[in-house]
Design a protein around this motif. Structure first.
Motif, PDB file in Angstrom:
ATOM      1  N   UNK A  56       1.107  -1.516   4.465  1.00 42.68           N
ATOM      2  CA  UNK A  56       0.560  -2.336   5.539  1.00 42.68           C
ATOM      3  C   UNK A  56       0.829  -3.807   5.227  1.00 42.68           C
ATOM      4  N   UNK A  57       1.247  -4.599   6.230  1.00 41.03           N
ATOM      5  CA  UNK A  57       1.548  -6.009   5.990  1.00 41.03           C
ATOM      6  C   UNK A  57       0.278  -6.838   5.800  1.00 41.03           C
ATOM      7  N   UNK A  58       0.426  -7.914   5.027  1.00 44.13           N
ATOM      8  CA  UNK A  58      -0.654  -8.865   4.800  1.00 44.13           C
ATOM      9  C   UNK A  58      -0.164 -10.238   5.251  1.00 44.13           C
ATOM     10  N   UNK A  59      -0.895 -10.888   6.156  1.00 45.66           N
ATOM     11  CA  UNK A  59      -0.472 -12.193   6.683  1.00 45.66           C
ATOM     12  C   UNK A  59      -1.590 -13.211   6.475  1.00 45.66           C
ATOM     13  N   UNK A  60      -1.205 -14.495   6.453  1.00 47.51           N
ATOM     14  CA  UNK A  60      -2.216 -15.545   6.318  1.00 47.51           C
ATOM     15  C   UNK A  60      -2.696 -15.979   7.699  1.00 47.51           C
ATOM     16  N   UNK A  61      -3.543 -17.001   7.723  1.00 51.13           N
ATOM     17  CA  UNK A  61      -4.152 -17.429   8.985  1.00 51.13           C
ATOM     18  C   UNK A  61      -3.142 -18.013   9.959  1.00 51.13           C
ATOM     19  N   UNK A  62      -1.960 -18.449   9.453  1.00 53.97           N
ATOM     20  CA  UNK A  62      -0.931 -18.981  10.337  1.00 53.97           C
ATOM     21  C   UNK A  62      -0.003 -17.895  10.865  1.00 53.97           C
ATOM     22  N   UNK A  63      -0.192 -16.643  10.415  1.00 54.91           N
ATOM     23  CA  UNK A  63       0.641 -15.535  10.866  1.00 54.91           C
ATOM     24  C   UNK A  63       1.877 -15.311  10.025  1.00 54.91           C
ATOM     25  N   UNK A  64       1.961 -15.962   8.849  1.00 53.74           N
ATOM     26  CA  UNK A  64       3.109 -15.772   7.960  1.00 53.74           C
ATOM     27  C   UNK A  64       2.882 -14.572   7.052  1.00 53.74           C
ATOM     28  N   UNK A  65       3.953 -13.793   6.834  1.00 50.82           N
ATOM     29  CA  UNK A  65       3.852 -12.604   5.985  1.00 50.82           C
ATOM     30  C   UNK A  65       3.734 -13.012   4.520  1.00 50.82           C
ATOM     31  N   UNK A  66       2.688 -12.548   3.861  1.00 55.54           N
ATOM     32  CA  UNK A  66       2.474 -12.838   2.446  1.00 55.54           C
ATOM     33  C   UNK A  66       2.975 -11.709   1.552  1.00 55.54           C
ATOM     34  N   UNK A  67       2.925 -10.490   2.058  1.00 57.62           N
ATOM     35  CA  UNK A  67       3.316  -9.338   1.262  1.00 57.62           C
ATOM     36  C   UNK A  67       2.900  -8.066   1.961  1.00 57.62           C
ATOM     37  N   UNK A  68       2.849  -6.972   1.191  1.00 61.58           N
ATOM     38  CA  UNK A  68       2.457  -5.675   1.742  1.00 61.58           C
ATOM     39  C   UNK A  68       1.678  -4.903   0.698  1.00 61.58           C
ATOM     40  N   UNK A  69       0.672  -4.195   1.153  1.00 60.29           N
ATOM     41  CA  UNK A  69      -0.104  -3.308   0.286  1.00 60.29           C
ATOM     42  C   UNK A  69       0.412  -1.889   0.474  1.00 60.29           C
ATOM     43  N   UNK A  70       0.789  -1.227  -0.623  1.00 61.84           N
ATOM     44  CA  UNK A  70       1.285   0.144  -0.546  1.00 61.84           C
ATOM     45  C   UNK A  70       0.206   1.115  -1.003  1.00 61.84           C
ATOM     46  N   UNK A  71       0.329   2.349  -0.553  1.00 61.68           N
ATOM     47  CA  UNK A  71      -0.699   3.338  -0.832  1.00 61.68           C
ATOM     48  C   UNK A  71      -0.830   3.609  -2.324  1.00 61.68           C
ATOM     49  N   UNK A  72       0.262   3.509  -3.089  1.00 65.52           N
ATOM     50  CA  UNK A  72       0.169   3.770  -4.523  1.00 65.52           C
ATOM     51  C   UNK A  72      -0.666   2.707  -5.225  1.00 65.52           C
ATOM     52  N   UNK A  73      -0.577   1.451  -4.758  1.00 67.26           N
ATOM     53  CA  UNK A  73      -1.406   0.405  -5.354  1.00 67.26           C
ATOM     54  C   UNK A  73      -2.878   0.611  -5.014  1.00 67.26           C
ATOM     55  N   UNK A  74      -3.154   1.102  -3.828  1.00 66.05           N
ATOM     56  CA  UNK A  74      -4.539   1.391  -3.446  1.00 66.05           C
ATOM     57  C   UNK A  74      -5.097   2.520  -4.314  1.00 66.05           C
TER      58      UNK A  74
END
Length: 424
Positions: free
Chosen positions: A382-400
């Motif tokens: 799943x993508x992770x974005x900041x308040x300006x809508x810029x992509x910061x990274x992604x969280x993968x199920x294995x990390x969860x």
């Protein structure tokens, strides 16, 4: 007199499957247990260390081995599932004999053990170490200079002494076919001294992959025994989120010193991850998802997905963003899932097939909400974005999963089965 069985070199048996009489796989060979004997007698081979499906390591006595054939070991149907624990009088053949420097009795010349041959005694089920394959000089398996020869146990001396500065090239060579998680499991069961020697013999990329699969205590221990320049190189080769997790376990002074030695771009990614709370989307995410510009095609996307070093979770989708192409990027436009890439013509622009319906996460999203999001939408990333809508990274199920499982899950069995048959 019964014919003597052919000798077998243990490096050829490392990792081979162990089967019961019905043809069902019990596990895989990870090492051999030997006992030194007095009077110049060759060491007796007590049994094998077998890793079963649950990753537990058990002891399989050689008296229960009915066949050692090419690429497999056959055992009786009786297996004790009790976890293997090495006794003070026992020696691990792969873990402690390979790469050991010993001396030829006749010439007092130093040689390095490259492999060990075992043989079953005539008319008995007992096995013993038969011969040693050695190289003259101080080189290991990866050093080509120096004469190699096969010698009897009685022709060498030095196994009763504690080895200092033992190499690890021959042991590392037995790990070549293993996945990083299996190498990590093998290293976890070595002594700290041997673990450090194996780490020193692995190249940076391989060591980085293995470190990511080790328990935190082992990671810190190994990193602390590397020279600082090499430790920084290994951290650069790790996924940024894994490097950040490892550095977070170090004292502040050590962490800052290693970050200063890393390449600025790599250090910046890790510092950014360290700035987030651990159990949030920002603390869980990787900063290296697949990012494409809107004018990229399906063919471009598939080429990126095919990259060998990508995890399956990261390869399951690409993220479409305005320039720049690395996190933190320009505005996040949406996600294209791998299955959609397979359904559209190669010349299709990814901007025309993005999934923009799912709302991305913010970096401060707590772990329970991240877990619920992945489960609710059947996502593996799943993508992770900041308040300006810029992509910061992604969280993968294995990390969860890493954060949902108990902290010591890498040191425990996949399953909790206990054996019931016999004892050592």
């Amino acid at each position: 007199m019964a014919a003597v069985t052919p000798r077998v070199f243990v490096s050829h048996l490392a990792g081979v499957p162990v089967f019961d009489p019905n043809g069902d796989q019990v596990g895989r060979v990870r090492d051999f247990v030997a006992m030194l004997r007095v009077g110049g007698k060759p060491p007796r081979l007590l049994g094998m260390v077998v890793e079963v499906v649950s990753r537990r390591r058990i002891f399989l006595p050689m008296t229960r081995v009915t066949g050692v054939e090419s690429g497999q070991v056959i055992t009786t149907g009786v297996v004790n599932m009790r976890r293997f624990e090495q006794r003070p009088t026992e020696r691990l053949v792969l873990g402690e004999f390979l790469d050991r420097r010993v001396r030829l009795v006749e010439t007092d010349e130093e040689v390095t053990v490259l492999d060990v041959a075992i043989q079953q005694l005539p008319a008995r089920r007992d096995w013993e170490i038969d011969k040693f394959f050695v190289r003259k000089g101080r080189g290991g398996a990866l050093r080509r200079k120096g004469e190699t020869l096969t010698v009897e146990w009685s022709a060498i001396s030095g196994f009763s002494l504690e080895e200092h500065g033992q190499g690890a090239e021959s042991l590392v060579a037995t790990f070549e076919r293993l996945r990083p998680t299996d190498v990590a499991n093998a290293m976890h069961h070595l002594t700290p001294k041997r673990r450090a020697e194996v780490a020193a013999a692995l190249d940076d990329d391989r060591l980085a992959d293995v470190l990511e699969e080790l328990p935190g205590d082992d990671q810190v221990e190994i990193l602390g025994k590397l020279k600082e320049d090499r430790a920084a190189d290994v951290l650069e080769a790790m996924d940024p989120d894994d490097a950040a997790d490892l550095l977070s376990e170090l004292p502040e002074a050590d962490k800052e010193r290693l970050l200063a030695l890393m390449r600025p771009d790599d250090a910046a990614d890790v510092r950014r991850l360290l700035s987030y709370e651990e159990r949030t989307a920002g603390g869980l995410m990787t900063t290296e998802p697949i990012i494409l510009r809107p004018d990229a095609t399906v063919a471009d996307a598939l080429a990126r997905v095919r990259q060998q070093d990508l995890s399956p979770a990261l390869a399951a989708q690409v993220y479409v963003c305005r320039s720049p192409d690395e996190t933190p990027t320009g505005r996040y436009l949406g996600t294209v899932h791998f299955q959609r890439l397979l359904r559209d013509p190669p010349f299709t622009l990814v901007s025309s097939i993005v999934d923009s319906d799912l709302v991305p996460l913010t970096p401060d999203t707590p772990l329970p909400a991240v877990t619920s999001y992945l489960a609710a939408y059947n996502m593996v990333s799943v993508p992770v974005v900041d308040e300006s809508g810029s992509l910061l990274g992604a969280v993968t199920v294995d990390d969860v999963l890493d954060h949902l499982l108990p902290e010591d899950w890498r040191e425990t069995d996949f399953q909790g089965e206990e054996g019931i048959a016999g004892g050592r």
